[in-house]
Design a protein around this motif. Structure first.
Motif, PDB file in Angstrom:
ATOM      1  N   THR A   1      36.161  31.958  45.958  1.00 46.11           N
ATOM      2  CA  THR A   1      37.187  32.491  46.856  1.00 46.11           C
ATOM      3  C   THR A   1      36.521  32.869  48.179  1.00 46.11           C
ATOM      4  O   THR A   1      35.291  32.827  48.328  1.00 46.11           O
ATOM      5  CB  THR A   1      37.826  33.738  46.243  1.00 46.11           C
ATOM      6  OG1 THR A   1      36.804  34.754  46.105  1.00 46.11           O
ATOM      7  CG2 THR A   1      38.436  33.444  44.879  1.00 46.11           C
ATOM      8  N   ASP A   2      37.340  33.249  49.171  1.00 45.52           N
ATOM      9  CA  ASP A   2      36.774  33.713  50.440  1.00 45.52           C
ATOM     10  C   ASP A   2      35.845  34.897  50.211  1.00 45.52           C
ATOM     11  O   ASP A   2      34.773  34.996  50.821  1.00 45.52           O
ATOM     12  CB  ASP A   2      37.887  34.117  51.414  1.00 45.52           C
ATOM     13  CG  ASP A   2      38.580  32.908  52.028  1.00 45.52           C
ATOM     14  OD1 ASP A   2      38.025  31.786  51.908  1.00 45.52           O
ATOM     15  OD2 ASP A   2      39.663  33.076  52.609  1.00 45.52           O
ATOM     16  N   ARG A   3      36.251  35.778  49.327  1.00 49.62           N
ATOM     17  CA  ARG A   3      35.410  36.932  49.017  1.00 49.62           C
ATOM     18  C   ARG A   3      34.123  36.481  48.339  1.00 49.62           C
ATOM     19  O   ARG A   3      33.044  37.009  48.607  1.00 49.62           O
ATOM     20  CB  ARG A   3      36.177  37.905  48.115  1.00 49.62           C
ATOM     21  CG  ARG A   3      35.424  39.197  47.832  1.00 49.62           C
ATOM     22  CD  ARG A   3      36.229  40.098  46.920  1.00 49.62           C
ATOM     23  NE  ARG A   3      35.481  41.291  46.567  1.00 49.62           N
ATOM     24  CZ  ARG A   3      35.813  42.111  45.582  1.00 49.62           C
ATOM     25  NH1 ARG A   3      36.894  41.870  44.852  1.00 49.62           N
ATOM     26  NH2 ARG A   3      35.074  43.174  45.320  1.00 49.62           N
ATOM     27  N   GLY A   4      34.233  35.498  47.439  1.00 41.85           N
ATOM     28  CA  GLY A   4      33.045  34.978  46.775  1.00 41.85           C
ATOM     29  C   GLY A   4      32.087  34.308  47.743  1.00 41.85           C
ATOM     30  O   GLY A   4      30.863  34.440  47.612  1.00 41.85           O
ATOM     31  N   ILE A   5      32.632  33.597  48.717  1.00 41.87           N
ATOM     32  CA  ILE A   5      31.786  32.944  49.724  1.00 41.87           C
ATOM     33  C   ILE A   5      30.995  33.974  50.501  1.00 41.87           C
ATOM     34  O   ILE A   5      29.816  33.763  50.827  1.00 41.87           O
ATOM     35  CB  ILE A   5      32.653  32.089  50.672  1.00 41.87           C
ATOM     36  CG1 ILE A   5      33.209  30.872  49.928  1.00 41.87           C
ATOM     37  CG2 ILE A   5      31.843  31.632  51.884  1.00 41.87           C
ATOM     38  CD1 ILE A   5      34.229  30.084  50.731  1.00 41.87           C
TER      39      ILE A   5
END
Length: 397
Positions: free
Chosen positions: A380-384
Protein backbone atom coordinates in the motif's frame (compact mmCIF):
# COMPACT_ATOMS: atom_id res chain seq x y z
CA UNK A 1 14.54 -42.16 -41.68
CA UNK A 2 15.93 -38.71 -40.86
CA UNK A 3 16.02 -37.65 -37.22
CA UNK A 4 15.85 -33.92 -36.60
CA UNK A 5 17.43 -32.71 -33.38
CA UNK A 6 15.71 -29.68 -31.90
CA UNK A 7 17.69 -27.04 -30.09
CA UNK A 8 16.66 -26.63 -26.44
CA UNK A 9 14.96 -23.27 -25.91
CA UNK A 10 17.25 -20.65 -24.49
CA UNK A 11 16.54 -18.97 -21.17
CA UNK A 12 15.76 -15.24 -21.17
CA UNK A 13 18.42 -13.19 -19.39
CA UNK A 14 19.97 -9.76 -19.05
CA UNK A 15 23.56 -8.57 -19.35
CA UNK A 16 25.13 -5.87 -17.18
CA UNK A 17 28.48 -4.25 -18.04
CA UNK A 18 30.22 -2.10 -15.45
CA UNK A 19 32.15 0.85 -16.87
CA UNK A 20 33.92 2.38 -13.83
CA UNK A 21 35.36 5.58 -15.32
CA UNK A 22 34.32 9.06 -14.18
CA UNK A 23 35.57 12.61 -14.65
CA UNK A 24 35.39 12.97 -10.86
CA UNK A 25 33.58 11.24 -8.00
CA UNK A 26 30.31 12.74 -6.80
CA UNK A 27 30.30 13.41 -3.07
CA UNK A 28 27.48 10.93 -2.37
CA UNK A 29 28.71 8.08 -4.60
CA UNK A 30 29.88 4.71 -3.26
CA UNK A 31 29.89 2.90 -6.62
CA UNK A 32 33.08 1.34 -7.95
CA UNK A 33 34.64 4.10 -10.02
CA UNK A 34 37.99 5.63 -10.97
CA UNK A 35 39.20 8.79 -12.67
CA UNK A 36 41.94 7.05 -14.68
CA UNK A 37 42.32 8.24 -18.26
CA UNK A 38 42.07 6.97 -21.84
CA UNK A 39 45.06 4.59 -21.76
CA UNK A 40 43.61 2.68 -18.79
CA UNK A 41 40.14 2.81 -20.36
CA UNK A 42 41.39 1.06 -23.51
CA UNK A 43 43.12 -1.59 -21.41
CA UNK A 44 39.98 -2.14 -19.35
CA UNK A 45 37.77 -2.61 -22.40
CA UNK A 46 40.23 -5.13 -23.80
CA UNK A 47 39.89 -7.20 -20.62
CA UNK A 48 36.11 -6.72 -20.62
CA UNK A 49 35.99 -8.19 -24.12
CA UNK A 50 38.08 -11.17 -22.98
CA UNK A 51 35.73 -11.75 -20.04
CA UNK A 52 32.70 -11.90 -22.36
CA UNK A 53 34.50 -14.38 -24.60
CA UNK A 54 35.43 -16.41 -21.51
CA UNK A 55 31.77 -16.57 -20.44
CA UNK A 56 30.81 -17.77 -23.91
CA UNK A 57 33.45 -20.52 -23.70
CA UNK A 58 31.73 -21.75 -20.51
CA UNK A 59 28.49 -22.26 -22.42
CA UNK A 60 26.54 -19.19 -21.29
CA UNK A 61 26.21 -17.97 -24.87
CA UNK A 62 24.35 -21.11 -25.91
CA UNK A 63 22.15 -21.19 -22.84
CA UNK A 64 20.77 -17.64 -22.66
CA UNK A 65 18.80 -15.38 -24.97
CA UNK A 66 19.46 -11.76 -24.07
CA UNK A 67 16.47 -9.47 -23.55
CA UNK A 68 18.43 -6.49 -22.22
CA UNK A 69 21.94 -5.07 -22.09
CA UNK A 70 22.80 -2.34 -19.59
CA UNK A 71 26.01 -0.29 -19.51
CA UNK A 72 26.26 1.12 -15.96
CA UNK A 73 28.97 2.84 -14.00
CA UNK A 74 30.74 5.01 -13.33
CA UNK A 75 30.04 7.06 -16.42
CA UNK A 76 29.76 4.79 -19.47
CA UNK A 77 29.41 7.85 -21.70
CA UNK A 78 32.90 9.07 -20.75
CA UNK A 79 35.16 6.65 -22.72
CA UNK A 80 35.51 6.69 -26.52
CA UNK A 81 32.18 5.57 -28.01
CA UNK A 82 34.01 3.11 -30.28
CA UNK A 83 34.97 1.11 -27.18
CA UNK A 84 31.28 0.70 -26.35
CA UNK A 85 30.49 -0.25 -29.95
CA UNK A 86 33.23 -2.90 -29.97
CA UNK A 87 31.85 -4.47 -26.78
CA UNK A 88 28.40 -4.69 -28.34
CA UNK A 89 29.93 -6.43 -31.37
CA UNK A 90 31.57 -8.92 -29.00
CA UNK A 91 28.25 -9.53 -27.22
CA UNK A 92 26.52 -10.20 -30.54
CA UNK A 93 29.22 -12.68 -31.49
CA UNK A 94 28.78 -14.59 -28.21
CA UNK A 95 25.08 -14.33 -27.37
CA UNK A 96 21.73 -14.39 -29.10
CA UNK A 97 20.16 -10.96 -28.67
CA UNK A 98 16.39 -10.74 -28.95
CA UNK A 99 15.43 -8.66 -32.03
CA UNK A 100 13.84 -6.06 -29.75
CA UNK A 101 16.48 -6.25 -27.00
CA UNK A 102 16.64 -3.14 -24.84
CA UNK A 103 20.20 -1.77 -24.88
CA UNK A 104 20.72 1.01 -22.32
CA UNK A 105 23.67 3.32 -21.75
CA UNK A 106 23.93 5.39 -18.57
CA UNK A 107 25.10 8.92 -19.34
CA UNK A 108 26.13 11.97 -17.36
CA UNK A 109 25.67 15.46 -18.78
CA UNK A 110 29.02 16.97 -19.65
CA UNK A 111 30.27 13.79 -21.37
CA UNK A 112 28.03 13.64 -24.45
CA UNK A 113 28.42 15.14 -27.92
CA UNK A 114 26.87 14.69 -31.37
CA UNK A 115 29.58 12.30 -32.57
CA UNK A 116 29.20 9.99 -29.58
CA UNK A 117 25.43 9.99 -29.75
CA UNK A 118 25.36 9.09 -33.44
CA UNK A 119 27.91 6.32 -32.84
CA UNK A 120 25.80 4.92 -30.00
CA UNK A 121 22.78 4.82 -32.29
CA UNK A 122 24.77 3.13 -35.04
CA UNK A 123 26.06 0.55 -32.53
CA UNK A 124 22.50 -0.40 -31.59
CA UNK A 125 22.00 1.41 -28.29
CA UNK A 126 18.29 2.26 -28.15
CA UNK A 127 17.85 3.67 -24.65
CA UNK A 128 19.69 6.34 -22.67
CA UNK A 129 19.52 6.89 -18.92
CA UNK A 130 20.69 10.44 -18.20
CA UNK A 131 21.65 11.48 -14.68
CA UNK A 132 20.31 14.98 -14.07
CA UNK A 133 19.68 14.56 -10.29
CA UNK A 134 18.54 18.17 -9.83
CA UNK A 135 17.68 21.20 -11.96
CA UNK A 136 19.12 23.55 -9.32
CA UNK A 137 22.70 24.52 -10.19
CA UNK A 138 23.68 25.22 -6.57
CA UNK A 139 22.52 21.78 -5.51
CA UNK A 140 24.35 20.19 -8.44
CA UNK A 141 27.56 21.89 -7.34
CA UNK A 142 27.05 20.78 -3.74
CA UNK A 143 26.68 17.17 -4.97
CA UNK A 144 29.96 17.34 -6.85
CA UNK A 145 28.28 17.01 -10.26
CA UNK A 146 30.29 18.18 -13.29
CA UNK A 147 27.34 19.77 -15.14
CA UNK A 148 24.71 22.46 -14.82
CA UNK A 149 21.10 22.54 -16.01
CA UNK A 150 21.97 24.15 -19.34
CA UNK A 151 24.48 21.39 -20.14
CA UNK A 152 21.80 18.79 -19.44
CA UNK A 153 19.27 20.57 -21.67
CA UNK A 154 21.74 20.91 -24.52
CA UNK A 155 22.84 17.27 -24.44
CA UNK A 156 19.30 15.99 -23.93
CA UNK A 157 18.24 17.88 -27.07
CA UNK A 158 21.24 16.47 -28.94
CA UNK A 159 20.18 12.94 -27.92
CA UNK A 160 16.69 13.53 -29.31
CA UNK A 161 18.17 14.98 -32.51
CA UNK A 162 20.36 11.86 -32.84
CA UNK A 163 17.20 9.75 -32.92
CA UNK A 164 16.88 8.41 -29.37
CA UNK A 165 13.19 7.75 -28.73
CA UNK A 166 13.54 6.09 -25.32
CA UNK A 167 15.18 8.28 -22.68
CA UNK A 168 15.10 7.99 -18.91
CA UNK A 169 16.11 10.81 -16.55
CA UNK A 170 17.45 10.10 -13.04
CA UNK A 171 16.52 12.46 -10.21
CA UNK A 172 17.35 12.64 -6.50
CA UNK A 173 15.46 14.14 -3.59
CA UNK A 174 16.02 14.58 0.14
CA UNK A 175 19.31 16.31 -0.70
CA UNK A 176 21.20 18.46 1.83
CA UNK A 177 19.71 21.95 1.70
CA UNK A 178 16.99 20.96 -0.78
CA UNK A 179 13.51 22.43 -0.40
CA UNK A 180 10.21 21.13 -1.71
CA UNK A 181 10.07 24.15 -4.01
CA UNK A 182 13.41 23.18 -5.56
CA UNK A 183 12.30 19.57 -6.09
CA UNK A 184 8.99 20.64 -7.64
CA UNK A 185 10.90 22.95 -9.96
CA UNK A 186 13.18 20.08 -11.02
CA UNK A 187 10.15 17.96 -11.94
CA UNK A 188 8.58 20.80 -13.90
CA UNK A 189 11.84 21.54 -15.72
CA UNK A 190 12.05 17.90 -16.86
CA UNK A 191 8.39 17.61 -17.83
CA UNK A 192 8.53 20.88 -19.80
CA UNK A 193 11.43 19.73 -21.99
CA UNK A 194 10.64 19.65 -25.70
CA UNK A 195 9.76 15.96 -26.23
CA UNK A 196 10.06 15.06 -22.51
CA UNK A 197 11.48 11.70 -21.37
CA UNK A 198 9.53 8.46 -21.37
CA UNK A 199 10.90 7.29 -18.02
CA UNK A 200 11.83 8.86 -14.69
CA UNK A 201 13.74 7.40 -11.76
CA UNK A 202 13.57 9.31 -8.48
CA UNK A 203 15.68 8.18 -5.53
CA UNK A 204 15.95 9.50 -2.02
CA UNK A 205 19.56 10.25 -1.09
CA UNK A 206 21.17 7.56 1.05
CA UNK A 207 24.27 8.61 2.98
CA UNK A 208 26.69 5.74 2.31
CA UNK A 209 29.75 4.88 4.45
CA UNK A 210 33.06 5.85 2.92
CA UNK A 211 31.71 8.80 0.95
CA UNK A 212 32.52 12.49 1.59
CA UNK A 213 28.84 12.98 2.44
CA UNK A 214 29.10 10.32 5.15
CA UNK A 215 31.97 12.15 6.83
CA UNK A 216 30.22 15.49 6.47
CA UNK A 217 26.90 14.11 7.73
CA UNK A 218 28.43 12.86 10.99
CA UNK A 219 30.50 16.00 11.40
CA UNK A 220 27.34 18.09 10.94
CA UNK A 221 25.50 15.95 13.49
CA UNK A 222 28.19 16.73 16.06
CA UNK A 223 28.04 20.43 15.25
CA UNK A 224 24.26 20.45 15.47
CA UNK A 225 24.42 18.83 18.92
CA UNK A 226 26.69 21.69 20.00
CA UNK A 227 24.12 24.25 18.88
CA UNK A 228 25.65 25.05 15.50
CA UNK A 229 23.35 25.12 12.45
CA UNK A 230 25.20 23.56 9.51
CA UNK A 231 23.63 22.60 6.21
CA UNK A 232 21.66 19.48 7.06
CA UNK A 233 19.34 16.95 5.48
CA UNK A 234 15.63 17.77 5.06
CA UNK A 235 13.33 16.54 7.79
CA UNK A 236 11.25 13.38 7.45
CA UNK A 237 8.17 15.56 6.86
CA UNK A 238 9.98 17.45 4.09
CA UNK A 239 11.11 14.20 2.49
CA UNK A 240 7.55 12.84 2.63
CA UNK A 241 6.37 16.11 1.10
CA UNK A 242 8.77 15.75 -1.83
CA UNK A 243 7.49 12.24 -2.49
CA UNK A 244 3.92 13.52 -2.29
CA UNK A 245 4.79 16.27 -4.78
CA UNK A 246 6.35 13.68 -7.10
CA UNK A 247 3.10 11.69 -7.15
CA UNK A 248 0.82 14.71 -7.53
CA UNK A 249 2.86 16.38 -10.29
CA UNK A 250 3.21 13.18 -12.33
CA UNK A 251 -0.50 12.45 -11.90
CA UNK A 252 -2.26 13.18 -15.17
CA UNK A 253 0.95 13.37 -17.22
CA UNK A 254 0.70 9.81 -18.56
CA UNK A 255 3.41 8.51 -16.22
CA UNK A 256 2.55 5.57 -14.00
CA UNK A 257 4.52 4.29 -11.06
CA UNK A 258 5.51 0.72 -11.82
CA UNK A 259 8.16 0.30 -9.10
CA UNK A 260 8.89 2.06 -5.83
CA UNK A 261 11.36 4.53 -7.40
CA UNK A 262 10.47 4.31 -11.10
CA UNK A 263 7.82 5.93 -13.32
CA UNK A 264 7.18 5.42 -17.02
CA UNK A 265 4.84 6.05 -19.89
CA UNK A 266 3.04 2.90 -20.97
CA UNK A 267 5.40 0.58 -22.82
CA UNK A 268 8.57 2.30 -21.61
CA UNK A 269 9.17 0.45 -18.34
CA UNK A 270 12.81 -0.64 -18.01
CA UNK A 271 13.09 -4.20 -19.32
CA UNK A 272 16.48 -4.61 -17.66
CA UNK A 273 15.49 -3.45 -14.20
CA UNK A 274 12.25 -5.44 -14.30
CA UNK A 275 14.45 -8.45 -14.88
CA UNK A 276 16.10 -7.90 -11.48
CA UNK A 277 12.79 -7.47 -9.65
CA UNK A 278 11.29 -10.51 -11.35
CA UNK A 279 14.44 -12.61 -10.75
CA UNK A 280 15.33 -13.17 -14.38
CA UNK A 281 18.90 -14.55 -14.72
CA UNK A 282 21.56 -11.93 -15.39
CA UNK A 283 25.27 -11.98 -16.14
CA UNK A 284 27.52 -9.16 -14.98
CA UNK A 285 30.80 -8.27 -16.69
CA UNK A 286 33.42 -5.81 -15.52
CA UNK A 287 34.84 -4.63 -12.22
CA UNK A 288 32.73 -5.74 -9.24
CA UNK A 289 29.82 -6.82 -11.44
CA UNK A 290 27.34 -9.33 -9.99
CA UNK A 291 25.68 -12.28 -11.71
CA UNK A 292 22.76 -14.56 -10.86
CA UNK A 293 22.05 -17.75 -12.76
CA UNK A 294 21.53 -21.47 -12.19
CA UNK A 295 20.52 -20.97 -8.52
CA UNK A 296 23.85 -19.21 -7.88
CA UNK A 297 24.92 -15.64 -7.20
CA UNK A 298 28.48 -14.42 -7.59
CA UNK A 299 30.47 -11.30 -8.32
CA UNK A 300 33.71 -10.20 -9.92
CA UNK A 301 36.68 -8.86 -8.03
CA UNK A 302 36.44 -5.23 -6.93
CA UNK A 303 40.22 -4.81 -7.22
CA UNK A 304 41.06 -3.09 -10.51
CA UNK A 305 44.57 -4.54 -10.79
CA UNK A 306 43.27 -8.05 -10.15
CA UNK A 307 40.54 -7.60 -12.75
CA UNK A 308 43.05 -6.31 -15.33
CA UNK A 309 45.13 -9.46 -14.79
CA UNK A 310 42.20 -11.31 -16.43
CA UNK A 311 41.22 -13.00 -13.19
CA UNK A 312 37.65 -14.04 -13.89
CA UNK A 313 37.33 -16.28 -10.84
CA UNK A 314 33.98 -15.99 -9.05
CA UNK A 315 34.03 -14.02 -5.80
CA UNK A 316 31.46 -14.33 -3.01
CA UNK A 317 29.83 -17.24 -4.80
CA UNK A 318 26.63 -18.30 -3.06
CA UNK A 319 24.21 -21.13 -3.73
CA UNK A 320 20.63 -19.86 -3.51
CA UNK A 321 18.47 -22.27 -1.56
CA UNK A 322 14.75 -22.66 -2.16
CA UNK A 323 14.15 -20.47 0.90
CA UNK A 324 16.51 -17.79 -0.47
CA UNK A 325 14.62 -17.73 -3.75
CA UNK A 326 11.25 -17.54 -2.01
CA UNK A 327 12.47 -14.56 0.02
CA UNK A 328 13.78 -12.77 -3.06
CA UNK A 329 10.59 -13.45 -5.01
CA UNK A 330 8.66 -11.62 -2.30
CA UNK A 331 10.89 -8.69 -1.38
CA UNK A 332 11.96 -7.96 -4.94
CA UNK A 333 8.54 -8.61 -6.49
CA UNK A 334 6.79 -6.37 -3.98
CA UNK A 335 8.91 -3.45 -5.18
CA UNK A 336 6.75 -3.50 -8.29
CA UNK A 337 3.30 -1.97 -8.06
CA UNK A 338 1.74 -5.09 -9.59
CA UNK A 339 3.01 -7.06 -6.60
CA UNK A 340 3.39 -10.85 -6.46
CA UNK A 341 0.65 -13.20 -7.60
CA UNK A 342 -0.19 -16.40 -5.79
CA UNK A 343 -0.21 -18.25 -9.10
CA UNK A 344 3.37 -17.16 -9.91
CA UNK A 345 4.58 -18.19 -6.45
CA UNK A 346 2.86 -21.59 -6.71
CA UNK A 347 4.32 -22.23 -10.18
CA UNK A 348 7.81 -21.29 -9.04
CA UNK A 349 7.97 -23.29 -5.82
CA UNK A 350 5.20 -25.89 -5.87
CA UNK A 351 3.78 -24.56 -2.61
CA UNK A 352 1.26 -21.82 -1.90
CA UNK A 353 2.33 -18.37 -0.78
CA UNK A 354 -0.01 -18.68 2.20
CA UNK A 355 1.62 -21.89 3.41
CA UNK A 356 4.96 -20.11 3.61
CA UNK A 357 3.99 -16.54 4.46
CA UNK A 358 0.41 -16.74 5.74
CA UNK A 359 1.14 -15.18 9.15
CA UNK A 360 3.27 -12.38 7.66
CA UNK A 361 0.67 -11.60 4.99
CA UNK A 362 -2.11 -11.50 7.57
CA UNK A 363 -0.19 -9.21 9.96
CA UNK A 364 0.93 -6.76 7.26
CA UNK A 365 -2.55 -6.63 5.75
CA UNK A 366 -4.09 -5.85 9.15
CA UNK A 367 -1.58 -3.01 9.53
CA UNK A 368 -2.60 -1.68 6.07
CA UNK A 369 0.94 -2.12 4.79
CA UNK A 370 -0.11 -4.74 2.23
CA UNK A 371 -3.22 -5.06 0.11
CA UNK A 372 -4.42 -8.57 -0.72
CA UNK A 373 -7.16 -9.16 -3.30
CA UNK A 374 -6.88 -12.95 -3.11
CA UNK A 375 -4.86 -13.30 -6.32
CA UNK A 376 -1.95 -10.94 -5.59
CA UNK A 377 -0.38 -9.02 -2.73
CA UNK A 378 0.93 -5.48 -3.12
CA UNK A 379 2.43 -2.75 -0.98
CA UNK A 380 0.00 0.00 0.00
CA UNK A 381 1.05 3.66 -0.06
CA UNK A 382 1.75 3.35 3.64
CA UNK A 383 3.76 0.19 3.03
CA UNK A 384 5.82 1.90 0.35
CA UNK A 385 6.71 4.70 2.76
CA UNK A 386 8.42 2.17 5.07
CA UNK A 387 9.18 -0.44 2.42
CA UNK A 388 12.55 -1.46 3.85
CA UNK A 389 10.89 -2.43 7.14
CA UNK A 390 7.98 -4.21 5.43
CA UNK A 391 10.08 -6.19 2.97
CA UNK A 392 12.40 -7.39 5.73
CA UNK A 393 9.41 -9.31 7.14
CA UNK A 394 9.72 -11.78 4.28
CA UNK A 395 13.15 -13.02 5.33
CA UNK A 396 12.71 -16.60 6.47
CA UNK A 397 14.48 -17.79 9.59
Amino acid sequence: MEIFMTQPSRISAGLYLHIPFCVSRCLYCDFLSTTLGSEMQSRYFSVLRREILHAASLGFGKKYRILSVFFGGGTPSLPDAMLIADILDTIRSCFELAPDAEITLECNPGTLNDEKLHMYRKAGINRLSIGLQSADNKLLKSLGRIHDLETFRREYTAARDAGFQNISVDLMYDLPGQSRVQFRDTLRQVLSLPDPPQHLSAYSLIIEPGTPFWERYHEDAERKALGDCPLFLPSEDEEAGMLSDLKSILSGTGFHRYEISNWALNGFESVHNKGYWERRPYLGFGLGASSQADHMRWKNTSDLNEYLSCSFARKESTHLSRSNEMEETMFLGLREMKGVTRQHFQEQFGVSMDEVYGRVLSNLTELHLLSDDGSAVRLTDRGISISNVVLAEFLLD
